[in-house]
Design a protein around this motif. Structure first.
Motif, PDB file in Angstrom:
ATOM      1  N   CYS A  76       0.837  -1.211   0.000  1.00 56.72           N
ATOM      2  CA  CYS A  76       0.000   0.000   0.000  1.00 56.72           C
ATOM      3  C   CYS A  76       0.867   1.254   0.000  1.00 56.72           C
ATOM      4  O   CYS A  76       0.554   2.222  -0.688  1.00 56.72           O
ATOM      5  CB  CYS A  76      -0.928  -0.004   1.205  1.00 56.72           C
ATOM      6  N   ARG A  77       1.952   1.235   0.770  1.00 59.14           N
ATOM      7  CA  ARG A  77       2.833   2.397   0.829  1.00 59.14           C
ATOM      8  C   ARG A  77       3.500   2.647  -0.516  1.00 59.14           C
ATOM      9  O   ARG A  77       3.581   3.772  -0.988  1.00 59.14           O
ATOM     10  CB  ARG A  77       3.886   2.187   1.923  1.00 59.14           C
ATOM     11  N   VAL A  97       2.428   1.740  -3.526  1.00 59.48           N
ATOM     12  CA  VAL A  97       1.453   2.190  -4.517  1.00 59.48           C
ATOM     13  C   VAL A  97       1.046   3.639  -4.246  1.00 59.48           C
ATOM     14  O   VAL A  97       0.821   4.408  -5.172  1.00 59.48           O
ATOM     15  CB  VAL A  97       0.226   1.254  -4.539  1.00 59.48           C
ATOM     16  N   SER A  98       0.976   4.022  -2.965  1.00 58.89           N
ATOM     17  CA  SER A  98       0.658   5.416  -2.637  1.00 58.89           C
ATOM     18  C   SER A  98       1.750   6.347  -3.138  1.00 58.89           C
ATOM     19  O   SER A  98       1.470   7.435  -3.634  1.00 58.89           O
ATOM     20  CB  SER A  98       0.505   5.584  -1.129  1.00 58.89           C
ATOM     21  N   PRO A 104       1.859   5.413  -7.961  1.00 49.90           N
ATOM     22  CA  PRO A 104       0.686   4.681  -8.429  1.00 49.90           C
ATOM     23  C   PRO A 104       0.853   4.010  -9.792  1.00 49.90           C
ATOM     24  O   PRO A 104       0.143   3.061 -10.097  1.00 49.90           O
ATOM     25  CB  PRO A 104      -0.408   5.741  -8.511  1.00 49.90           C
ATOM     26  N   GLU A 111      -4.785  -6.581  -5.779  1.00 48.98           N
ATOM     27  CA  GLU A 111      -5.939  -5.687  -5.799  1.00 48.98           C
ATOM     28  C   GLU A 111      -6.714  -5.770  -4.492  1.00 48.98           C
ATOM     29  O   GLU A 111      -7.139  -4.753  -3.945  1.00 48.98           O
ATOM     30  CB  GLU A 111      -6.854  -6.033  -6.969  1.00 48.98           C
ATOM     31  N   LEU A 149      -4.883  -3.913  -1.803  1.00 48.46           N
ATOM     32  CA  LEU A 149      -5.026  -2.468  -1.978  1.00 48.46           C
ATOM     33  C   LEU A 149      -6.416  -1.995  -1.569  1.00 48.46           C
ATOM     34  O   LEU A 149      -6.569  -0.936  -0.959  1.00 48.46           O
ATOM     35  CB  LEU A 149      -4.731  -2.074  -3.420  1.00 48.46           C
ATOM     36  N   HIS A 150      -7.455  -2.766  -1.882  1.00 42.01           N
ATOM     37  CA  HIS A 150      -8.814  -2.392  -1.509  1.00 42.01           C
ATOM     38  C   HIS A 150      -8.963  -2.385   0.006  1.00 42.01           C
ATOM     39  O   HIS A 150      -9.590  -1.492   0.569  1.00 42.01           O
ATOM     40  CB  HIS A 150      -9.833  -3.342  -2.132  1.00 42.01           C
ATOM     41  N   LEU A 182      -7.248   1.801  -0.976  1.00 40.46           N
ATOM     42  CA  LEU A 182      -6.804   2.330  -2.259  1.00 40.46           C
ATOM     43  C   LEU A 182      -7.616   1.678  -3.369  1.00 40.46           C
ATOM     44  O   LEU A 182      -7.598   0.463  -3.525  1.00 40.46           O
ATOM     45  CB  LEU A 182      -5.310   2.054  -2.462  1.00 40.46           C
ATOM     46  N   HIS A 183      -8.331   2.490  -4.129  1.00 36.33           N
ATOM     47  CA  HIS A 183      -9.170   1.989  -5.213  1.00 36.33           C
ATOM     48  C   HIS A 183      -8.743   2.656  -6.509  1.00 36.33           C
ATOM     49  O   HIS A 183      -8.360   3.820  -6.523  1.00 36.33           O
ATOM     50  CB  HIS A 183     -10.643   2.280  -4.938  1.00 36.33           C
ATOM     51  N   GLY A 184      -8.819   1.939  -7.609  1.00 34.98           N
ATOM     52  CA  GLY A 184      -8.406   2.473  -8.903  1.00 34.98           C
ATOM     53  C   GLY A 184      -9.501   3.265  -9.565  1.00 34.98           C
ATOM     54  O   GLY A 184     -10.034   2.852 -10.586  1.00 34.98           O
TER      55      GLY A 184
END
Length: 160
Positions: free
Chosen positions: A73-74, A76-77, A80, A98, A101-102, A106-108
């Motif tokens: 998560c870190r 991707v933050s 991205p 995915e 991340l959800h 974090l959502h795309g």
């Protein structure tokens, strides 16, 4: 066959209380109108875990540890658009990433594109509104309102 319904925590507490007062399983079952086996299992659970609350199930172990999920998560933050997947611990699928991340919030998603209003558009609208603010209802009843305006975000409007 599995259990039909769960007993309330209050009822389970009463079963344990009656047992601690010295009553037998059959007497408790008759008094509370529950099966004897249920009384027995509630009391055994209380003796073993010292609680009548519902305990969490075991479930399947997660392939991605909590520490690694936070790291993903870190990353991707921070970046991205990163395409590669980390291969350090175990190979994980795209859907697993995915899901992680959800769970991390974090959502795309992207915001909807809206037409851009420039400063001269805002000024023109304000001037129109100020110029027509004193008009009465008879004036506005003669106006033909149309919502068939064609707006294009970028590019030229085609002459049809």
């Amino acid at each position: 066959m599995g259990k039909k319904k769960k007993l309330s925590e209050d009822l389970r507490q009463r079963l344990v209380q009656a047992h601690s007062e010295g009553k037998g399983y059959k007497a408790i079952a008759k008094q509370c109108s529950v099966p004897v086996a249920t009384v027995q299992s509630v009391i055994n659970k209380y003796k073993r875990f010292n609680t009548v609350k519902n305990l969490g199930g075991r479930g399947r172990k997660r392939t991605v540890s909590t520490k690694r999920a936070k790291k993903i998560c870190r990353e991707v933050s921070n970046n991205p658009l990163r395409k590669e997947r980390e291969q350090a611990e175990t190979k994980v699928s795209r859907s697993t990433i995915e899901r992680v991340l959800h769970r991390g919030g974090l959502h795309g998603r992207r915001p909807r594109k809206t037409p851009l209003l420039k400063k001269n558009h805002l000024k023109a609208r304000l001037a129109f509104a100020r110029g027509h603010i004193q008009q009465d209802s008879s004036f506005w009843s003669t106006i033909l309102w149309s919502d068939e305006t064609k707006l294009e975000l970028f590019g030229h409007m085609d002459a049809e």
